[in-house]
Motif scaffolding. Structure first.
Motif, PDB file in Angstrom:
ATOM      1  N   THR A1476       0.818  -1.223   0.000  1.00  0.00           N
ATOM      2  CA  THR A1476       0.000   0.000   0.000  1.00  0.00           C
ATOM      3  C   THR A1476       0.849   1.270   0.000  1.00  0.00           C
ATOM      4  OG1 THR A1476      -0.061   0.109   2.416  1.00  0.00           O
ATOM      5  CG2 THR A1476      -1.756  -1.219   1.334  1.00  0.00           C
ATOM      6  N   LYS A1477       2.115   1.152   0.506  1.00  0.00           N
ATOM      7  CA  LYS A1477       3.024   2.307   0.625  1.00  0.00           C
ATOM      8  C   LYS A1477       2.361   3.467   1.384  1.00  0.00           C
ATOM      9  CE  LYS A1477       5.977   1.293  -3.335  1.00  0.00           C
ATOM     10  NZ  LYS A1477       5.576  -0.096  -3.474  1.00  0.00           N
ATOM     11  N   GLU A1478       1.600   3.114   2.414  1.00  0.00           N
ATOM     12  CA  GLU A1478       0.897   4.113   3.213  1.00  0.00           C
ATOM     13  C   GLU A1478       1.906   4.949   3.998  1.00  0.00           C
ATOM     14  OE1 GLU A1478      -2.670   4.303   6.590  1.00  0.00           O
ATOM     15  OE2 GLU A1478      -1.597   2.431   6.221  1.00  0.00           O
ATOM     16  N   PRO A1479       1.793   6.300   3.997  1.00  0.00           N
ATOM     17  CA  PRO A1479       2.704   7.137   4.799  1.00  0.00           C
ATOM     18  C   PRO A1479       2.658   6.729   6.271  1.00  0.00           C
ATOM     19  CG  PRO A1479       1.436   8.492   3.291  1.00  0.00           C
ATOM     20  CD  PRO A1479       0.847   7.107   3.203  1.00  0.00           C
ATOM     21  N   LYS A1480       3.798   6.773   6.904  1.00  0.00           N
ATOM     22  CA  LYS A1480       3.950   6.251   8.264  1.00  0.00           C
ATOM     23  C   LYS A1480       3.108   7.020   9.274  1.00  0.00           C
ATOM     24  CE  LYS A1480       7.355   3.770   8.966  1.00  0.00           C
ATOM     25  NZ  LYS A1480       8.549   2.964   9.241  1.00  0.00           N
ATOM     26  N   LEU A1481       3.035   8.330   9.116  1.00  0.00           N
ATOM     27  CA  LEU A1481       2.290   9.159  10.064  1.00  0.00           C
ATOM     28  C   LEU A1481       0.798   8.795  10.035  1.00  0.00           C
ATOM     29  CD1 LEU A1481       3.003  11.374  12.053  1.00  0.00           C
ATOM     30  CD2 LEU A1481       2.537  13.062  10.269  1.00  0.00           C
ATOM     31  N   LYS A1482       0.306   8.639   8.831  1.00  0.00           N
ATOM     32  CA  LYS A1482      -1.107   8.263   8.660  1.00  0.00           C
ATOM     33  C   LYS A1482      -1.362   6.884   9.263  1.00  0.00           C
ATOM     34  CE  LYS A1482      -4.515   7.601   4.961  1.00  0.00           C
ATOM     35  NZ  LYS A1482      -4.690   7.532   3.487  1.00  0.00           N
ATOM     36  N   ALA A1483      -0.415   5.956   9.019  1.00  0.00           N
ATOM     37  CA  ALA A1483      -0.566   4.594   9.541  1.00  0.00           C
ATOM     38  C   ALA A1483      -0.574   4.596  11.065  1.00  0.00           C
ATOM     39  CB  ALA A1483       0.563   3.717   9.008  1.00  0.00           C
ATOM     40  N   ALA A1484       0.274   5.399  11.671  1.00  0.00           N
ATOM     41  CA  ALA A1484       0.367   5.442  13.136  1.00  0.00           C
ATOM     42  C   ALA A1484      -0.965   5.819  13.760  1.00  0.00           C
ATOM     43  CB  ALA A1484       1.455   6.437  13.549  1.00  0.00           C
ATOM     44  N   MET A1485      -1.599   6.853  13.199  1.00  0.00           N
ATOM     45  CA  MET A1485      -2.870   7.324  13.763  1.00  0.00           C
ATOM     46  C   MET A1485      -3.981   6.300  13.561  1.00  0.00           C
ATOM     47  SD  MET A1485      -2.661  11.273  12.444  1.00  0.00           S
ATOM     48  CE  MET A1485      -1.270  12.334  12.846  1.00  0.00           C
ATOM     49  N   ARG A1486      -3.895   5.549  12.486  1.00  0.00           N
ATOM     50  CA  ARG A1486      -4.939   4.574  12.173  1.00  0.00           C
ATOM     51  C   ARG A1486      -4.771   3.276  12.971  1.00  0.00           C
ATOM     52  NH1 ARG A1486      -4.950   0.346   9.096  1.00  0.00           N
ATOM     53  NH2 ARG A1486      -2.962   0.826   8.076  1.00  0.00           N
ATOM     54  N   ILE A1487      -3.515   2.815  13.086  1.00  0.00           N
ATOM     55  CA  ILE A1487      -3.274   1.484  13.655  1.00  0.00           C
ATOM     56  C   ILE A1487      -3.270   1.499  15.179  1.00  0.00           C
ATOM     57  CG2 ILE A1487      -1.566  -0.380  13.822  1.00  0.00           C
ATOM     58  CD1 ILE A1487      -0.641   0.439  10.970  1.00  0.00           C
ATOM     59  N   VAL A1488      -2.700   2.571  15.786  1.00  0.00           N
ATOM     60  CA  VAL A1488      -2.488   2.572  17.241  1.00  0.00           C
ATOM     61  C   VAL A1488      -3.369   3.657  17.877  1.00  0.00           C
ATOM     62  CG1 VAL A1488      -0.754   2.637  19.064  1.00  0.00           C
ATOM     63  CG2 VAL A1488      -0.078   1.960  16.748  1.00  0.00           C
ATOM     64  N   PRO A1489      -4.438   3.275  18.530  1.00  0.00           N
ATOM     65  CA  PRO A1489      -5.369   4.269  19.095  1.00  0.00           C
ATOM     66  C   PRO A1489      -4.692   5.223  20.080  1.00  0.00           C
ATOM     67  CG  PRO A1489      -6.305   2.049  19.169  1.00  0.00           C
ATOM     68  CD  PRO A1489      -4.889   1.897  18.753  1.00  0.00           C
ATOM     69  N   GLU A1490      -3.782   4.702  20.933  1.00  0.00           N
ATOM     70  CA  GLU A1490      -3.167   5.545  21.963  1.00  0.00           C
ATOM     71  C   GLU A1490      -2.098   6.480  21.405  1.00  0.00           C
ATOM     72  OE1 GLU A1490      -1.069   1.431  22.558  1.00  0.00           O
ATOM     73  OE2 GLU A1490      -2.889   2.248  21.628  1.00  0.00           O
ATOM     74  N   TRP A1491      -1.716   6.282  20.138  1.00  0.00           N
ATOM     75  CA  TRP A1491      -0.617   7.063  19.555  1.00  0.00           C
ATOM     76  C   TRP A1491      -0.924   8.562  19.583  1.00  0.00           C
ATOM     77  CZ3 TRP A1491       0.828  10.507  15.808  1.00  0.00           C
ATOM     78  CH2 TRP A1491       2.196  10.550  15.467  1.00  0.00           C
ATOM     79  N   VAL A1492      -2.155   8.953  19.213  1.00  0.00           N
ATOM     80  CA  VAL A1492      -2.528  10.371  19.160  1.00  0.00           C
ATOM     81  C   VAL A1492      -2.482  10.987  20.560  1.00  0.00           C
ATOM     82  CG1 VAL A1492      -4.372  12.006  18.610  1.00  0.00           C
ATOM     83  CG2 VAL A1492      -3.947  10.042  17.108  1.00  0.00           C
ATOM     84  N   GLU A1493      -2.913  10.221  21.552  1.00  0.00           N
ATOM     85  CA  GLU A1493      -2.887  10.700  22.940  1.00  0.00           C
ATOM     86  C   GLU A1493      -1.444  10.981  23.380  1.00  0.00           C
ATOM     87  OE1 GLU A1493      -3.524   8.830  27.375  1.00  0.00           O
ATOM     88  OE2 GLU A1493      -4.701   7.962  25.711  1.00  0.00           O
ATOM     89  N   TYR A1494      -0.538  10.018  23.096  1.00  0.00           N
ATOM     90  CA  TYR A1494       0.880  10.215  23.417  1.00  0.00           C
ATOM     91  C   TYR A1494       1.427  11.443  22.684  1.00  0.00           C
ATOM     92  CZ  TYR A1494       1.227   5.442  25.405  1.00  0.00           C
ATOM     93  OH  TYR A1494       1.090   4.319  26.172  1.00  0.00           O
ATOM     94  N   ASP A1495       1.055  11.548  21.421  1.00  0.00           N
ATOM     95  CA  ASP A1495       1.569  12.634  20.583  1.00  0.00           C
ATOM     96  C   ASP A1495       1.154  13.999  21.127  1.00  0.00           C
ATOM     97  OD1 ASP A1495       2.927  13.666  18.344  1.00  0.00           O
ATOM     98  OD2 ASP A1495       1.072  13.801  17.191  1.00  0.00           O
TER      99      ASP A1495
END
Length: 1530
Positions: A1476-1495
């Motif tokens: 898919t070559k999905e950008p990493k930033l987009k993937a992080a927000m989609r795959i890991v729910p807690e990622w945005v909270e940490y960010d």
């Protein structure tokens, strides 16, 4: 083809049309975009005056002190004049002491700041004193300090009772009177200041009177506040792949408002050379500037090229360059190579001349055959010396051209020019660097054994090829050949002989493959009675046993005799007689050893061989003819040293066998004794490679040597010139021939020792037809006619008589009976010999006077550095002496001296001089002077003769200026290579610095299949110091990338000299991901030279192997422990970081110091056998030292990496950014602590890294310490991490390890980072860290990593998680399931490198790091291997270094693992998805729910930090506005 249109031509019309079109076009309102990079020194800017003094000191100490006197108050002008005026004055002062060429090199050196580290080194030494407060200058007198010149006398009174200070090799010692043991006074001051001048007046006067040793060290009390830009490095803007978008979307506030001028007009744009056009059309500068900008914007075409368009690109670039005007060609090559990505499209339109292609191919064939240079390769030659473009840099090139310049100017001053100069320059004139060996093929040697013929060794293999068979390290191969010989020169009745005989027996009994021989040096009196002389008694007894049996039996008997001798006793006659009577009762012992003994054969031979050998005091030992030093002769050391010599000699023999020079048919002893380092006599003075030479290149300033007063004011070089010009020589006949050797005998010829020296020289000359002898008087007292009778008679004879008569008269005159006769009243005229001109001689002798002797004595004192009456010998300018009071220089020594001198240099020089066709006397003088000049120059590499078959179309040629010394510079380069990016700007700058004949061959690589260059490049280098518009000194050069294309994603890389450790210290932009489309102005990057690298190799002298795990520390007096390191098994390599200064290297306290001791070292500042190892860093060059260590006697069986108590490393105490003391850290380290290692580059990955850290901390109660690879962290991250550590209560450390020069280099930043993840795990962390967990920056942790740390690895050194197999739709991307990997793994798992745990104790114990580096070195030569370096390497090594497969739950990655397994995941990795070559930033927000909270939490913290920083900046700005202007660096 580049255009340089003339007014009125068609080119001008085209230009006007283009300008008109451009001016009618809509205006382009675009801000200047680009990237700039600068590199600053970590230390303050050093004054150019001090750097200039160091440049002159490198030429000679005498000139340094003359320069010091000239500039004593120069800083007064610095305040009054503008910067540029002061700089001009500085150069004018320097020009009094160096040539015009050297002035140009000085300017270049000052632009490079070459001598800034030397000045800073002294500054660091001063800081370690430390300096008294408030002093602008101070002196240190044996540990006491004062700021007042008036107190010097007071401090000198009791100085002798205090220990003397350590003096460094680079110290500046005032040339005072030699002799005595005066106190040492060290002045710390800044040249040119009043405070310096006050001290200098007092100290120089005392030094001249011999009252003190005066040493000057630079000290700047108030350092410059300005930053010092460095140069001599490259900067690369590499184009990154955008397959996976890895750019941070956080908006960065741009604080940069820098406005930059346009790029150089010298660059070619679409065939136009705007520099030339502006000269031709000065009235159209504005229009031309707009045209240039328009053309650049239209040519920044980055569209991919077709394969067929790529094939000829290199030839097309060559065609463009060679067809340009010759003086523009190098600028064009620089422009094309450094901006290739935007030039490639236009190059494809260039038509290649087929004749040029043919010429290139012919030259390439010749270069391959003659020099091994293949098509596409690059090489640079200066006067035939090949400059390695991978390792050499601007600093080493300056060293080379300075050394070459001195030699060439010397030859030029001697009247040698053009081809003759070139021929002499290319001669190999230096002696071999091997230790000299004595020829041991002598009948006086009584051999105990013969490895090749004795029955004892008959089971051993005899082929030389056995040397190439692999064995365990340190094992001595048992081969039936006489590869190793030990010869012992002994006097049987000496105390030391006892232990040596026992040692020889030890080697013999243990069947060490060592041929052992004895030379017995005993009483040679024919009437010597063995009943009264133990040495003679033993010799005759051994002869008897050898004759009746064999020498092996005799040796066994000798051992038995000495075993009865107690330690500290000596052999007696009774011991010998007693042994004979007991062992051989039928023999008549007293008759065997008595006066009438029949067993006296060869008794004299040993003594004769010993005396002729020139060896020192007995006993002596030779290994393959090479003598051991007196320290090595200690029996306790000799065994170790001898085994070490065997190991070293094995390497030489292996090379000889491999090269086919040593075969099974070769007589090994004959082969070894025929080596060029084997001589008939050993004289350390003659054979030493540390040599002093006279400078004989000057013309005499005065015509004769009778004017002593004027002579006394001359420089050393001018004094030497006067002596050489007036020298008259003794020869044995009247033939007018060219003499290869000119020997000067320096002595007091009115003393017996002086006459003996001259007599020995004349005896030698009888057997030599190549030598002439000159005499130089150095009387022991003030010369008078009464005490110089012989000296004046010698000179009178030389001046008035024919050569043959003069020779024989002097031989007669210096005999002791002649001197006694004169003392008893015999007249000088009564000693004349037949054939002499008596009247002429007598008249000259009576009127000669002593002025010339006073002049000669002054020469001996000032130039040769002799005390009155001391003796020396000078041969072709090489000084041997002064001789010790009882030291004899025999005729055999003169013979050896002539042999060594003639074989290495003189004969070759004589041949060349003879071809010049000059008169014999002039030619003999020239041979002497050229020999002194060439052999005094440092030994360089072999010079190559670079020729081209044709050079009309493929070679750019620039002629030199006539009637000046010029360098012959040849570059072989493909214009589209990384080497061309560096060579082109280097040649442009060199062209401004030196006069050179330049030839540049376009060595094009044919049939390119991909873009040869994928980056923009700038080489930061200037020929001279530059000044700003207001005449103040500019900070220094900057790399500028202007008018760059905006579409590609770029990454900035610094390409610096090997020994530099640099880091980014200031930039608000993401230097790893520069996208100019999203930036409004200039991206400004500021780097700092954080450290210079100290590298070394360490070996255990006993085993010859590196002591793995040994730790060294580096520090100073005030802080002994500043840095530490661990020794690798690979080459015994270690590295330490430091800045300019004098550093003390020690074994680390703890197991390293307990088990080992330093045995020897070289490349250091201290003596080789000193326990106190001082290392001086005073240049930008690489510093490499060698250290030999030895286990302590009671620790022979100890292992550094055993499970005993291990000392922790120093990394915590060096950079413990969290506060606690080193002892606190030590307790914590051994307490329960979680060590996490990670790497990141670029703002996005640093954003991920912070989130990873937060996720680790949220899931553990164990204290955490993070370890980050410092090399690629951004300034913003390094600034924020201490605050984050404080906010979240964790420890951290920034570690770095410079990629070793001997390990195959990676050029891509990403691959270098991957390499650091796996290749240096054993040396990155202290020994105290038992386990470390690597966590990728883009991971999120959902479990306690303590569980992973404590996991049992079942004996493996590390554990990795295998790749998931559960997401079936990705099967087509699982490369490890087929081909090489499937075969290699043999049903094992392929592991991912995103998370792994390392048991560092086990890792080091099995040398896993060394094995990994070894395999990497083998595989990385192939560019197609190790595509994922950090991952492929451990998987490739799975059979040699086991991997423990971690449970799959430890790493979940959406790309390879199915959704079902996500809920049990302990860590989630944001793997790239090739589908898919999905950008990493987009993937992080989609795959890991807690990622945005940490960010968001991290963003909030960083925002707070930014607000606090702004408040501090505003306060600082207000404070700074109230302060005065600081001093400048001039």
């Amino acid at each position: 083809m580049a255009t340089t249109s003339q007014a009125g031509g068609p080119g001008t019309m085209a230009l006007f049309i283009l300008c008109a079109l451009l001016l009618n076009a809509p205006p382009i309102q675009a801000a200047t975009k680009g990237v700039t990079a600068s590199l600053n020194a970590k230390w303050p800017a050093t004054p150019l005056l001090l750097e200039t003094s160091e440049f002159i000191a490198e030429d000679s100490d005498e000139k340094f002190w003359q320069f010091v006197d000239t500039v004593r108050e120069l800083t007064i002008y610095r305040k009054a004049d503008s910067g540029s005026s002061y700089y001009s004055l500085l150069l004018k002062k320097a020009a009094q002491f160096v040539t015009d060429l050297q002035i140009n090199l000085l300017k270049f050196a000052l632009a490079l700041r070459v001598y800034s580290p030397a000045v800073q080194m002294f500054q660091q030494i001063a800081a370690d004193e430390p300096p008294p407060e408030g002093c602008s200058a101070f002196v240190a007198i044996h540990g006491k300090h004062t700021c007042s010149a008036n107190e010097v006398k007071k401090l000198l009174k009791k100085a002798a009772s205090r220990p003397k200070p350590y003096l460094y090799k680079s110290d500046h010692t005032f040339p005072g009177i030699n002799g005595g043991d005066p106190p040492v006074v060290i002045l710390y001051a800044e040249l040119g200041t009043n405070s310096f001048n006050n001290f200098h007046k007092v100290l120089s006067e005392k030094a001249e009177n011999g009252e003190i040793v005066y040493v000057l060290r630079h000290f700047v009390a108030s350092s410059s506040s300005g930053k010092m830009h460095l140069s001599g490095y490259g900067v690369e803007l590499a184009i990154k792949s955008t397959e996976y978008r890895a750019v941070d979307d956080t908006q960065v506030k741009d604080t940069n408002t820098t406005v930059l001028e346009d790029g150089e007009d010298g660059d070619e744009v679409q065939g136009f050379l705007f520099e030339n056009l502006k000269k031709v059309h000065p009235d159209m500068k504005e229009e031309l500037g707009e045209l240039r900008k328009h053309l650049i914007e239209s040519t920044n075409d980055m569209a991919p090229l077709k394969v067929w368009e790529l094939q000829d690109l290199s030839f097309q670039a060559a065609a463009r360059i060679t067809s340009a005007p010759k003086y523009d060609a190098m600028k064009l090559m620089r422009d094309i190579s450094q901006n290739f990505p935007t030039k490639a499209r236009s190059l494809t339109k260039t038509v290649v001349n087929q004749e040029m292609r043919k010429e290139i191919e012919e030259n390439q064939k010749h270069l391959t055959e003659s020099l091994g240079i293949n098509p596409g390769d690059s090489a640079l030659f200066i006067n035939g010396l090949q400059i390695d473009l991978d390792t050499q840099n601007a600093f080493s090139v300056l060293d080379i051209i300075r050394g070459e310049g001195k030699t060439m100017e010397g030859l030029h001053d001697l009247g040698i020019k053009n081809n003759d100069l070139s021929k002499l320059l290319r001669l190999a004139v230096h002696p071999p660097e091997d230790s000299f060996a004595l020829d041991i093929r002598h009948p006086a040697v009584m051999w105990v054994n013969d490895i090749e013929t004795d029955h004892l060794y008959q089971s051993w293999p005899s082929s030389c090829q056995e040397l190439l068979r692999q064995t365990f390290p340190g094992v001595i191969r048992q081969i039936r050949r006489n590869f190793f010989s030990l010869v012992l020169f002994i006097h049987p009745a000496q105390e030391e002989t006892v232990e040596l005989v026992k040692l020889a027996e030890l080697f013999y009994q243990h069947r060490i493959p060592l041929r052992i021989g004895f030379v017995f040096v005993v009483n040679t009196d024919e009437k010597c009675d063995g009943n009264k002389d133990a040495g003679v008694a033993l010799f005759r007894a051994l002869n008897y046993i050898a004759e009746e049996y064999d020498f092996a039996q005799a040796f066994s008997s000798m051992v038995s005799i000495y075993n009865k001798v107690k330690s500290g006793d000596v052999l007696t006659v009774d011991r010998v007689v007693g042994f004979l009577k007991k062992k051989y009762p039928r023999a008549d012992a007293l008759r065997i050893i008595g006066l009438d003994s029949q067993y006296d054969d060869k008794r004299k031979a040993g003594g004769i061989f010993y005396r002729k050998s020139g060896l020192g005091a007995l006993p002596q030992a030779l290994f393959n003819g090479v003598p051991f030093s007196s320290e090595e002769m200690d029996p306790e050391e000799l065994e170790t040293v001898l085994l070490q010599r065997i190991v070293e000699a094995t390497g030489f023999l292996q090379r000889s066998v491999f090269m086919g020079q040593l075969t099974d048919e070769t007589d090994v002893v004959e082969y070894l004794m025929d080596q060029p380092n084997v001589v008939p006599r050993i004289n350390a003075l003659i054979l030493s490679l540390r040599r002093r030479y006279l400078d004989l290149t000057a013309k005499p300033a005065i015509q004769d040597w009778y004017d002593t007063s004027t002579f006394s004011f001359l420089d050393s070089i001018d004094k030497t010139a006067v002596i050489a010009a007036n020298m008259k020589y003794l020869t044995k006949n009247d033939e007018d021939i060219i003499y290869a050797g000119s020997i000067w005998i320096i002595a007091d010829f009115d003393m017996p020792s002086g006459r003996r020296l001259l007599s020995n020289a004349l005896k030698h000359m009888k057997s030599s037809s190549n030598t002439r002898i000159g005499v130089v008087s150095n009387p022991a007292a003030k010369p008078t006619e009464e005490n110089t009778v012989i000296a004046r008679a010698i000179m009178a004879a030389i001046l008035t008589q024919k050569k043959k008569e003069a020779f024989h008269f002097v031989m007669k005159l210096i005999k002791e009976e002649s001197v006694q006769a004169l003392a008893q009243g015999t007249k000088m005229k009564d000693l004349v010999i037949q054939g002499m001109d008596n009247d002429g001689f007598e008249k000259k002798h009576n009127t000669l006077g002593v002025d010339f002797i006073r002049t000669q004595q002054l020469f001996c004192q000032d130039v040769v550095k002799l005390q009155p009456g001391q003796m020396a010998v000078v041969i072709n300018g090489r000084i041997l002496g002064p001789f010790d009071e009882n030291e004899e220089f025999h005729a055999e020594d003169f013979h050896l001296l002539e042999k060594i001198t003639f074989s290495s240099s003189t004969e070759k020089i004589k041949v060349k001089v003879k071809q010049m066709g000059m008169k014999a006397k002039q030619a003999s003088d020239l041979v002497m002077k050229v020999d002194a000049l060439l052999t005094s120059a440092p030994k360089g590499e072999t010079r190559r003769d670079v020729r081209f078959i044709k050079d009309e179309l493929s070679v750019v040629q620039l002629p030199p200026r006539e009637d000046e010394v010029y360098y012959d510079v040849v570059a072989v380069v493909d214009p589209l290579t990384r080497e061309a990016q560096k060579v082109a700007p280097l040649l442009i700058v060199l062209g401004q610095v030196i006069n050179m004949k330049l030839r540049v061959f376009m060595n094009c690589k044919p049939k390119l299949s991909e873009r040869p260059l994928k980056s923009f490049y700038r080489y930061v280098l200037e020929p001279d110091v530059t000044f700003l518009a207001n005449n103040t000194l500019s900070p220094g050069p900057v790399a500028k990338f202007l008018e760059m294309p905006e579409s590609p994603l770029l990454t900035l890389n610094m390409i610096t000299p090997e020994s530099w450790l640099v880091e980014a210290v200031q930039s608000s932009h993401d230097l790893d991901n520069i996208h100019l489309q999203e930036i409004d102005s200039i991206v400004k990057a500021e780097y700092e030279l954080e450290y210079l690298l100290l590298e070394g190799h360490c070996f255990d002298v006993t085993t010859g192997q590196p002591p793995r795990g040994l730790q060294f520390t580096l520090g100073v007096k005030m802080a002994p422990l500043i840095q530490d390191t661990i020794v690798m098994a690979n080459l015994g390599y270690f590295q330490l970081k430091a800045n300019p200064g004098a550093w003390s290297l020690r074994l680390r306290k703890g197991r390293s110091e307990d088990i080992y001791q330093i045995f020897a070292h070289d490349g250091t500042d201290s003596p080789a056998d000193s326990d106190n190892v001082i290392v001086v860093l005073n240049s930008f060059h690489s510093k490499i030292i060698n250290v030999k260590v030895q286990k302590r006697a009671d620790k022979i069986n100890e292992d550094l990496l055993s499970d005993g108590t291990e000392d922790k490393g120093l990394w915590e105490s060096i950079t413990s950014f969290t506060g606690g003391s080193p002892s606190d850290d030590a307790k914590k380290e051994k307490a329960d602590i979680l060590n996490i290692f990670s790497v990141a580059s670029g703002h996005l990955y640093e954003r991920f890294l912070r989130i990873m850290m937060l996720s680790v901390l949220r899931h553990t109660k164990t204290p955490v310490k993070f370890w980050f690879l410092k090399n690629y962290l951004s300034p913003m991250f390094k600034e924020s991490i201490p605050h984050m550590a404080k906010a979240y209560d964790f420890q951290y450390e920034l570690v770095q390890y410079k990629w070793p020069r001997w390990l195959h280099q990676q050029t891509e930043k990403q691959r270098i980072i991957w390499g650091h993840k796996i290749l240096f795990l054993d040396v990155l962390f202290p020994l105290a860290v038992d386990k470390i967990i690597f966590v990728d920056a883009d991971q999120i942790v959902r479990a306690d990593l303590k569980e992973l740390r404590d996991l049992d690895l079942k004996g493996a050194p590390y554990g990795y998680t295998p790749f998931c197999d559960s997401r079936k739709e990705m099967d087509g991307y699982r490369f490890w399931k087929s081909g090489y990997w499937a075969s290699h793994l043999a049903n094992r798992k392929y592991h991912i490198s995103a998370l792994y745990v390392v048991d560092l104790k086990k890792f080091r114990k099995i040398a896993a790091g060394d094995r990994l580096r070894g395999q990497y070195q083998a595989l990385s030569q192939d560019p197609n291997s190790l595509s994922n370096l950090d991952q492929d390497l451990p998987n490739n090594m799975i059979h040699q270094v086991a991997i423990k497969s971690l449970p799959q739950e430890w790493l979940w990655c959406e790309t390879w693992c199915d959704d079902h397994s996500k809920k049990t995941a302990k860590t989630i990795d944001l793997c790239n998805n090739p589908k898919t070559k999905e950008p990493k930033l987009k993937a992080a927000m989609r795959i890991v729910p807690e990622w945005v909270e940490y960010d968001n939490e991290i963003k909030h913290l960083l925002k707070q930090l930014e607000e606090q920083k702004n408040i501090q900046v505003n306060r600082h700005a207000k404070s700074k506005a109230n302060k005065g202007v600081q001093r400048d660096e001039l």
